[in-house]
Design a protein around this motif. Structure first.
Motif, short mmCIF file in Angstrom:
data_model
loop_
_atom_site.label_atom_id
_atom_site.label_comp_id
_atom_site.label_asym_id
_atom_site.label_seq_id
_atom_site.Cartn_x
_atom_site.Cartn_y
_atom_site.Cartn_z
N THR A 53 0.84 -1.21 0.00
CA THR A 53 0.00 0.00 0.00
C THR A 53 0.87 1.26 0.00
OG1 THR A 53 -0.28 -0.13 2.41
CG2 THR A 53 -2.04 -1.05 1.04
N HIS A 54 2.01 1.19 0.66
CA HIS A 54 2.92 2.33 0.66
C HIS A 54 3.43 2.60 -0.77
CE1 HIS A 54 5.36 5.07 3.16
NE2 HIS A 54 6.21 5.00 2.14
N LEU A 55 3.78 1.54 -1.48
CA LEU A 55 4.20 1.71 -2.87
C LEU A 55 3.05 2.22 -3.73
CD1 LEU A 55 6.36 -1.51 -3.34
CD2 LEU A 55 7.19 0.85 -3.20
N MET A 56 1.83 1.72 -3.48
CA MET A 56 0.66 2.13 -4.26
C MET A 56 0.33 3.61 -4.01
SD MET A 56 -3.08 2.47 -3.89
CE MET A 56 -3.14 1.92 -2.23
N ILE A 57 0.53 4.09 -2.81
CA ILE A 57 0.25 5.49 -2.50
C ILE A 57 1.09 6.42 -3.37
CG2 ILE A 57 0.60 7.26 -0.71
CD1 ILE A 57 -0.48 5.23 1.31
N MET A 58 2.26 5.97 -3.75
CA MET A 58 3.15 6.82 -4.54
C MET A 58 2.86 6.78 -6.04
SD MET A 58 4.66 7.94 -2.04
CE MET A 58 4.93 7.48 -0.35
N THR A 59 1.84 6.05 -6.46
CA THR A 59 1.47 6.02 -7.88
C THR A 59 0.59 7.21 -8.21
OG1 THR A 59 -0.53 4.71 -7.55
CG2 THR A 59 1.54 3.48 -7.86
N VAL A 115 -9.29 6.10 -5.14
CA VAL A 115 -8.92 4.72 -5.48
C VAL A 115 -7.90 4.20 -4.47
CG1 VAL A 115 -7.75 3.27 -7.19
CG2 VAL A 115 -9.47 4.93 -7.92
N LYS A 116 -6.93 5.02 -4.09
CA LYS A 116 -5.92 4.63 -3.11
C LYS A 116 -6.56 4.29 -1.77
CE LYS A 116 -2.28 7.42 -5.20
NZ LYS A 116 -1.40 8.57 -5.04
N ILE A 117 -7.50 5.10 -1.36
CA ILE A 117 -8.18 4.86 -0.07
C ILE A 117 -8.96 3.57 -0.12
CG2 ILE A 117 -10.01 5.69 1.46
CD1 ILE A 117 -9.00 8.57 0.78
N LEU A 170 -4.41 -8.16 -3.45
CA LEU A 170 -2.95 -8.22 -3.54
C LEU A 170 -2.50 -8.20 -5.01
CD1 LEU A 170 -2.01 -10.82 -0.78
CD2 LEU A 170 -1.62 -8.35 -0.73
N ALA A 171 -3.18 -8.97 -5.84
CA ALA A 171 -2.84 -8.98 -7.27
C ALA A 171 -3.02 -7.60 -7.88
CB ALA A 171 -3.69 -10.01 -8.01
N THR A 172 -4.08 -6.92 -7.49
CA THR A 172 -4.33 -5.57 -8.01
C THR A 172 -3.21 -4.62 -7.61
OG1 THR A 172 -6.71 -5.95 -7.90
CG2 THR A 172 -5.99 -3.65 -8.00
N LEU A 173 -2.78 -4.69 -6.35
CA LEU A 173 -1.68 -3.84 -5.91
C LEU A 173 -0.39 -4.15 -6.67
CD1 LEU A 173 -2.18 -3.74 -2.04
CD2 LEU A 173 -2.36 -1.83 -3.62
N ILE A 174 -0.08 -5.42 -6.82
CA ILE A 174 1.13 -5.82 -7.54
C ILE A 174 1.09 -5.29 -8.97
CG2 ILE A 174 2.41 -7.80 -8.47
CD1 ILE A 174 1.45 -9.34 -5.91
N ILE A 175 -0.04 -5.46 -9.62
CA ILE A 175 -0.18 -5.03 -11.01
C ILE A 175 -0.11 -3.51 -11.14
CG2 ILE A 175 -1.82 -4.91 -12.94
CD1 ILE A 175 -2.74 -7.78 -12.03
#
Length: 161
Positions: free
Chosen positions: A87-93, A99-101, A143-148
């Motif tokens: 989630t930390h990596l995703m926040i930086m996208t 969507v992040k929340i 998890l797959a969504t975050l990875i992608i």
């Protein structure tokens, strides 16, 4: 994390590569998580109930309190770190804040639900097997969504380099 915030991901090919390799490693973890689940159970409530409550037909004993506690002790810590990192990596996208929340809430709730669901099946009621199946699927999907999403963001940044 600084390289995301400051925009250095566009100039830092090595760091971008390292995070992509980390995501590849996490993809292997995601695959093994699914394989372990399907080694023990499938997506039917009967298989979940038999796994946690035992099965005379299969000569399987119910899961003990201690064995479940040991698994939970490890899972709560490791899944917490995994979810925090992703989630930390995703926040930086460049995704929208909404969507992040939502995605952050979904992955945290599904990770907690997946851990709690087995306890509910074993010690509360077998009908929680439906909850276990749903929480496992939501965890794997989130998890797959975050990875992608993080991978796509990093690959897009690589094109700009």
């Amino acid at each position: 994390m600084r390289f995301f915030v400051t925009g250095e991901q566009n100039r830092q090919l090595l760091l971008n590569s390292l995070i992509l390799m980390f995501l590849g490693y996490i993809l292997l973890l995601w695959i093994s998580n699914g394989l372990m689940y399907f080694h023990k159970m499938d997506l039917t409530p009967v298989s979940v109930v038999n796994y946690y409550l035992g099965s005379e037909q299969d000569f399987a004993q119910p899961k003990s309190y201690q064995s479940m506690l040991e698994v939970s002790h490890y899972h709560v810590f490791s899944m917490g770190l995994l979810v925090l990192t992703l989630t930390h990596l995703m926040i930086m996208t460049n995704l929208s804040v909404l969507v992040k929340i939502w995605l952050s809430a979904l992955v945290y709730l599904s990770a907690i639900a997946d851990e709690v669901a087995g306890w509910l099946v074993r010690f509360v009621h077998p009908d929680f097997a439906y909850f276990k199946i749903a929480s496992f699927l939501m965890l794997e999907i989130s998890l797959a969504t975050l990875i992608i999403l993080v991978s796509i963001s990093l690959l897009y940044a690589r094109r700009k380099m």
